[in-house]
Scaffold this motif. Structure first.
Motif, short mmCIF file in Angstrom:
data_model
loop_
_atom_site.label_atom_id
_atom_site.label_comp_id
_atom_site.label_asym_id
_atom_site.label_seq_id
_atom_site.Cartn_x
_atom_site.Cartn_y
_atom_site.Cartn_z
N LEU A 63 0.78 -1.16 0.17
CA LEU A 63 -0.09 -0.11 -0.03
C LEU A 63 0.95 1.23 -0.12
O LEU A 63 0.40 2.38 -0.11
CB LEU A 63 -0.92 0.02 1.19
CG LEU A 63 -1.94 -1.19 1.39
CD1 LEU A 63 -2.74 -0.99 2.52
CD2 LEU A 63 -2.67 -1.43 0.10
N PRO B 127 -1.39 1.28 7.15
CA PRO B 127 -2.85 1.22 7.23
C PRO B 127 -3.19 2.01 8.56
O PRO B 127 -2.51 1.69 9.63
CB PRO B 127 -3.55 -0.07 7.18
CG PRO B 127 -2.41 -0.98 6.60
CD PRO B 127 -0.97 -0.26 7.00
N GLU C 138 -8.02 -0.37 10.22
CA GLU C 138 -7.78 -1.37 9.08
C GLU C 138 -6.58 -2.49 9.71
O GLU C 138 -6.77 -3.52 9.22
CB GLU C 138 -7.01 -0.71 8.14
CG GLU C 138 -8.38 0.16 7.55
CD GLU C 138 -7.68 0.96 6.02
OE1 GLU C 138 -6.89 0.64 5.48
OE2 GLU C 138 -8.50 1.93 5.70
N THR D 93 -12.77 -1.09 3.18
CA THR D 93 -11.84 -0.22 2.63
C THR D 93 -10.54 -0.90 2.39
O THR D 93 -9.97 -0.77 1.21
CB THR D 93 -11.58 0.89 3.42
OG1 THR D 93 -12.96 1.35 3.73
CG2 THR D 93 -10.71 1.94 2.88
N LEU D 94 -10.09 -1.69 3.38
CA LEU D 94 -8.70 -2.27 3.10
C LEU D 94 -8.78 -3.55 2.07
O LEU D 94 -7.88 -3.55 1.37
CB LEU D 94 -8.36 -3.06 4.65
CG LEU D 94 -6.83 -3.68 4.56
CD1 LEU D 94 -5.89 -2.70 4.21
CD2 LEU D 94 -6.35 -4.36 5.92
N ALA E 243 -10.76 -3.40 -0.46
CA ALA E 243 -10.66 -2.63 -2.00
C ALA E 243 -9.18 -2.25 -2.23
O ALA E 243 -8.94 -2.08 -3.32
CB ALA E 243 -11.67 -1.33 -1.99
N ARG E 244 -8.76 -1.72 -1.08
CA ARG E 244 -7.25 -1.41 -1.60
C ARG E 244 -6.43 -2.43 -2.00
O ARG E 244 -5.37 -2.16 -2.60
CB ARG E 244 -6.81 -0.59 -0.23
CG ARG E 244 -7.48 0.63 0.23
CD ARG E 244 -6.86 1.17 1.57
NE ARG E 244 -5.55 1.81 1.17
CZ ARG E 244 -4.61 2.11 2.34
NH1 ARG E 244 -5.33 2.11 3.57
NH2 ARG E 244 -3.46 2.54 1.94
N LEU E 245 -6.75 -3.52 -1.34
CA LEU E 245 -5.82 -4.82 -1.75
C LEU E 245 -6.22 -5.46 -3.25
O LEU E 245 -5.57 -6.39 -3.55
CB LEU E 245 -5.84 -5.90 -0.61
CG LEU E 245 -5.06 -5.51 0.63
CD1 LEU E 245 -5.50 -6.50 1.70
CD2 LEU E 245 -3.75 -5.45 0.26
N THR E 246 -7.37 -5.18 -3.67
CA THR E 246 -7.73 -5.84 -4.94
C THR E 246 -6.63 -5.95 -6.03
O THR E 246 -6.72 -6.93 -6.85
CB THR E 246 -9.05 -4.89 -5.52
OG1 THR E 246 -9.94 -4.85 -4.55
CG2 THR E 246 -9.62 -5.65 -6.75
#
Length: 599
Positions: free
Chosen positions: A345, A349, A353, A401-402, A404-407
C-alpha cells in the motif's frame, strides 16, 4: 592503637611483606619471562628480535619517506628519537660545517683541482639552512632512527632482517645491526623514552616533517607467536604499498557489510568477486538481483535462479516453514503479512484497518485448519485472496476499505505473484532471486518476499553450531527497499539479527542518500562491521565523509578513484584497495560490463 605503639618507631617492612613488583621491579611483573642476549639478536620470551640502526640518509628526502618501512608486511617497530638543538649550538655547528666546506673548496681551487660537485652542493645546502635558521624558518634536531625486527624463529628472523635492510636500501637508507648492543637497541625501541644507542643525525624541520604521518597504509599483521588468519579472502591490492588486502568478514564483530558507490564505480563487479570467493569458502550465498547481473555467475557455478515475475513463479507469504516447530511460527507469519501489506500500500494502514487485517489473517488460517499446533502446519496455507475474503466477511467499513485497497494484488493486475501456492523452494549453495521481470509497483514487495524466504531458511529453530553453514545474504540495489519505510525496517531487523544465526547481510546501493538520509539506513550502517566505499559522486561526498568520518585526503581518493578502487573501513582499520581477479573470475564477473585489463 595504644600509647606504647604510637611511641615505638614504625618497623620497616621485611622482604616477606614486599610485593613482587616492589622486590623485583615493575619490569619483572610486566616484562617477558626471560631474555637471552646474544651479539646479533635477542630471545625475548618465545620470540626473537634484532635491532638495526639507520646510519645513512639520502641527501634529499621526499614526502612520507618512512612509509616503505611502516608498510613492511610483518612485525617491525620503527622508533624515532627527536631532540631539539639549542639555536646557539645549531648556529655554532653550522658555522663550523660551512667553514670546513669552504676550506675544502678553496684548497681545491688553489691546487687547480676540478670542482667537487658534492662539496659544492653541501656548501650551498649549508648556506641555505643557515639562512633559514637565522630567520626562524627552521630548526635543527638530533634524530635517532632505529628498527626492531621481530620473528618467531631464528631462520625467520634472518630472512626478515635481510628483507627490512633491502626495503630501507630502496629509499637510500643505510642500516647496520646493533652488534653487541642488542639489549640497548631493544630497550630503545620500547615506549620507555630511553635511547641506549645514542646514534643520532642532525636534521632540520622540513626533513623530520616529511617523515610524517607515522602510520602504515596496510592492515596490521598478527604479532609474533599469534596464529595467522585462517579464513578470509583476497579483496585486492593496496595501491599505496602494493601489499595484499586480505579480509575476513566472519572474524569481525558481525559479518554484515555495506557497499556504497556511484553508478559505474565497479560495486557489482567487486560483490561478484566476493560471492565467488565466498562459495569457495563453503559459504551459502543468497542474492537479491534486481538487474539480472548475477544469473550468468549462478549458471556457471551450478547455482539456482528464481525469476520472480516470470509466468508460473509464485511465493505465498502465508507459508509456515516446514522445519519450524516453534509455537509462535503462525504469529510470525501474521506479523510479516502486516509488513508486506504496508509495503504493497505504500504506507501503514490506519489502526482500524490494521485491526481488521489481523482478524482476517487469523480467520484465514482457521479456515485452512491451521492453528497454533505444529501438527496442523503441514496443511495447505491460505493465500492473500483468502485474507481479502475474510476481510469482506467482516462487513465493516475499515475491513471493506482495506479489502478494496488490496484488490490489485488479490484479483487485479498484480495478483500473479501471490495467486497460488509457492511454486519454487530455494535450495543450493548459491540462490539468485531475480526481480527484473517484476513491474515497478511489485519491485519492493518482490524483494521483501525474497528476503523473507531467505530469512525463513536462515532463521531455523535448530541450535546453531559450528556445523551450521555460514550464510551470506546479498541485497543489490537496496535503495529499492530502503525508500519504503516498512521495507527499511525489515532490512534493519535483519542486520541486527544475522550475527546470532551465523549469517551476514551485504547491502549494496548507489543511492547514498537513501541509506544515509534515514535513521533506519544509519542503523544498517552501524550494524555493518565491514564498510566498502568505492568512487562517490561530488554531490554525495560531503554526506559520505560526515557519516564515515573521512579525512580530506580520503574524500579526494573517493572522488578520483578508478573503477574497482576504494576504501575498506572497519572500526579503526582503514585501507585502500584495488580489486583484482583471475582471468576466469573476470570473465564470470564482467557480464555486459567491460572493465580495465588490470582488473
Amino acid at each position: 592503637m595504644s600509647m606504647l605503639q604510637r611511641l615505638l618507631p614504625r618497623r620497616s617492612p621485611t622482604s616477606t611483606d614486599a610485593s613482587p613488583a616492589d622486590a623485583a621491579g615493575l619490569a619483572a611483573v610486566l616484562g617477558p619471562a626471560a631474555i637471552q642476549n646474544t651479539p646479533r639478536y635477542l630471545r625475548v620470551g618465545d620470540g626473537y628480535a634484532a635491532t638495526l640502526i639507520v646510519t645513512g640518509y639520502p641527501a634529499v628526502v621526499g614526502p612520507a619517506w618512512l612509509d616503505p618501512l611502516l608498510a613492511w608486511p610483518g612485525r617491525l617497530d620503527v622508533v624515532v628519537y627527536i631532540d631539539p638543538l639549542a639555536p646557539t649550538v645549531a648556529a655554532a655547528r653550522l658555522r663550523k660545517q660551512r667553514a670546513r666546506l669552504e676550506s675544502n673548496r678553496r684548497t681545491d681551487s688553489d691546487k687547480g683541482r676540478l670542482v667537487d660537485p658534492i662539496t659544492e652542493a653541501a656548501a650551498d645546502d649549508a648556506a641555505e639552512l643557515a639562512d633559514r635558521i637565522a630567520r626562524g624558518h627552521s630548526k635543527l634536531f638530533r634524530v635517532g632512527l632505529y628498527l626492531c625486527v621481530h620473528a618467531a624463529g631464528l631462520d625467520e628472523l634472518d630472512d626478515a632482517v635481510a628483507h627490512v635492510r633491502a626495503t630501507a636500501a630502496s629509499v637510500l637508507l643505510d642500516t647496520q645491526p646493533a652488534t653487541w648492543r642488542q639489549l640497548q637497541g631493544w630497550t630503545a625501541t620500547l615506549p620507555l623514552a630511553t635511547d641506549g644507542l645514542e646514534m643520532r643525525r642532525v636534521m632540520d624541520t622540513d626533513a623530520i616533517a616529511s617523515a610524517f604521518p607515522l602510520a602504515s597504509a596496510d592492515l596490521p599483521a598478527p604479532l609474533p607467536g599469534e596464529p595467522g588468519a585462517t579464513g578470509g579472502m583476497l579483496y585486492g591490492l593496496n595501491p599505496d604499498s602494493n601489499g595484499v588486502v586480505w579480509w575476513d568478514r566472519w572474524a569481525q564483530d558481525n559479518a554484515n557489510s555495506v557497499v556504497l558507490a556511484r553508478s559505474g564505480a565497479g560495486k557489482s563487479y567487486f560483490v561478484k568477486l566476493e560471492v565467488l570467493r565466498s562459495l569457495a569458502d563453503n559459504v551459502h550465498v543468497a542474492v537479491i538481483d534486481p538487474d539480472n547481473e548475477y544469473i550468468r555467475l549462478a549458471d556457471a557455478v551450478g547455482g539456482v535462479t528464481i525469476a520472480l515475475g516470470a509466468g508460473g513463479v509464485r511465493l505465498n507469504p502465508l507459508d509456515i516453514p516446514p522445519g519450524d516447530l516453534r509455537p509462535q511460527a503462525r504469529t510470525y507469519r501474521a506479523l510479516f503479512l502486516h509488513t508486506l501489506i504496508s509495503v504493497l500500500l505504500g504506507q501503514q494502514p490506519p489502526p482500524s484497518e490494521r485491526a481488521a487485517l489481523d482478524k482476517a489473517i487469523n480467520d484465514a488460517y482457521d479456515q485452512a485448519g491451521i492453528s497454533n499446533d505444529p501438527n496442523t502446519w503441514h496443511r495447505q496455507a491460505p493465500l492473500l485472496r483468502d485474507v481479502a475474503t475474510a476481510l469482506n466477511n467482516q462487513s465493516t467499513d475499515a475491513a471493506d476499505t482495506l479489502a478494496a485497497r488490496l484488490t490489485p494484488w488479490t484479483t487485479g493486475s498484480f495478483r500473479e505473484l501471490f495467486d497460488g501456492p509457492t511454486t519454487t523452494v530455494p535450495s543450493g549453495q548459491l540462490v539468485c532471486w531475480s526481480t527484473r521481470q517484476l513491474a515497478d509497483e511489485l519491485r519492493a514487495p518482490g524483494m521483501l518476499l525474497a528476503l523473507d524466504a531467505i530469512w525463513r531458511e536462515v532463521d531455523t529453530p535448530a541450535v546453531h553450531s559450528a556445523d551450521t553453514p555460514r550464510r551470506l545474504v546479498v541485497v543489490d540495489e537496496a535503495w529499492t527497499l530502503l525508500r519504503d519505510g516498512e521495507g527499511a525496517k525489515f532490512l534493519s531487523r535483519l542486520s541486527k539479527s544475522a550475527r546470532k544465526r551465523r549469517a551476514g547481510l551485504a547491502v549494496i546501493t548507489q543511492d547514498v542518500g537513501d541509506l544515509l538520509g534515514s535513521d533506519l539506513g544509519q542503523v544498517v550502517i552501524a550494524n555493518a562491521a565491514t564498510q566498502i566505499l568505492l568512487r562517490q559522486a561530488p554531490q554525495a561526498i560531503d554526506l559520505v565523509a560526515d557519516a564515515f568520518g573521512l579525512t580530506g585526503g580520503e574524500a579526494r581518493i573517493l572522488l578520483t578513484s578508478r573503477r574497482g578502487e576504494g576504501l575498506l573501513i572497519s572500526g579503526a582499520h582503514r585501507v585502500g584497495f584495488q580489486a583484482v581477479a583471475h582471468k576466469r573470475e573476470h570473465q564470470l564477473c564482467i557480464g555486459d560490463l567491460e572493465l580495465p585489463n588490470d582488473e
